[in-house]
Design an enzyme around this catalytic site. Structure first.
Site, short mmCIF file in Angstrom:
data_model
loop_
_atom_site.label_atom_id
_atom_site.label_comp_id
_atom_site.label_asym_id
_atom_site.label_seq_id
_atom_site.Cartn_x
_atom_site.Cartn_y
_atom_site.Cartn_z
N ALA A 73 0.83 -1.20 0.00
CA ALA A 73 0.00 0.00 0.00
C ALA A 73 0.87 1.25 0.00
CB ALA A 73 -0.93 -0.01 1.22
N TYR A 141 9.59 10.95 -2.85
CA TYR A 141 9.14 9.56 -2.95
C TYR A 141 10.24 8.60 -2.49
CZ TYR A 141 7.13 5.39 -5.25
OH TYR A 141 6.61 4.15 -5.53
N VAL A 184 5.96 4.56 -17.85
CA VAL A 184 6.04 5.12 -19.20
C VAL A 184 5.70 4.09 -20.27
CG1 VAL A 184 8.51 4.62 -19.49
CG2 VAL A 184 7.48 6.53 -20.73
#
Length: 212
Positions: A73, A141, A184
């Site tokens: 998660a 991140y 991508v």
């Protein structure tokens, strides 16, 4: 029984399908009210707990009777983590700490964390990157992923909570959510199918490793 947090996500759905195929009992902690197409045939074979890791009551419910946890998660992708690092830490790092605390209460045998295969290293000093490469993330991140890794290692040191960390690189494949803006290959394939131009960031010389 195995708890998979984020088990309705792209990687999570593949993992849950595999675990069910191995005959394992699986519980999913997810914010999604509906299972992805891949898991719909197995609806009667999985337990579903709705909520997220920021809610302690939900975590306690999800971890009852659990032996192993696979922690997938995550609420952010690199772009929005940088735009709102406070939310990134509050939802992912603090949420994981709640999860780890309850793992101790429930005497969970092992936690498996799916980290990041690239962002935790920052600008690599050598290619290919070895596992013992310095962790020098240059994105919010990557920083939050490293924080969770370090806290898991701390819980092992303090409480002997067993763990394994997988630094998975850029995953792609059928069922990937291209609307998230991450991945991508999936995004480009969709644009190519629709006859739209492919957008390249930077000078086009960046390299990535991909895992199907």
């Amino acid at each position: 029984m195995i708890l998979v947090t984020g088990g309705t996500g792209f990687i999570g759905a593949y993992l849950v399908e595999h675990l069910i195929g191995m005959g394992k009992k699986v519980r999913i902690l997810t914010r999604n009210h509906d299972l992805p197409a891949k898991l719909k045939p197995f609806r009667q074979k999985v337990e579903l707990v709705l909520g997220d890791i920021t809610d302690v009551v939900t975590i306690k419910k999800a971890l009852k009777g659990i032996e192993f946890v696979v922690h997938l998660a995550w609420t952010t992708v690199p772009k929005n983590a940088t735009e709102n690092p406070v939310f990134d830490v509050q939802s992912n790092v603090i949420g994981t700490l709640h999860l780890l605390d309850q793992c101790l209460v429930e005497k969970v045998k092992k936690v498996i964390f799916i980290s990041s295969g690239g962002t935790v290293y920052g600008t690599p000093k050598q290619i290919p990157i070895p596992e013992n490469h310095d962790l020098m993330p240059i994105s919010a991140y990557g920083i939050s992923k490293v924080m969770v890794e370090k806290y898991i290692q701390l819980y092992h040191h303090l409480h002997d909570l067993d763990y394994t960390i997988f630094r998975v690189a850029n995953a792609f494949g059928d069922g990937q959510n291209i609307k998230s803006g991450q991945g991508v290959i999936g995004i480009w394939l969709e644009k190519a199918r629709n006859g739209e131009p492919l957008q390249v960031w930077g000078d086009g010389k960046d390299t990535r490793d991909y895992i199907h």
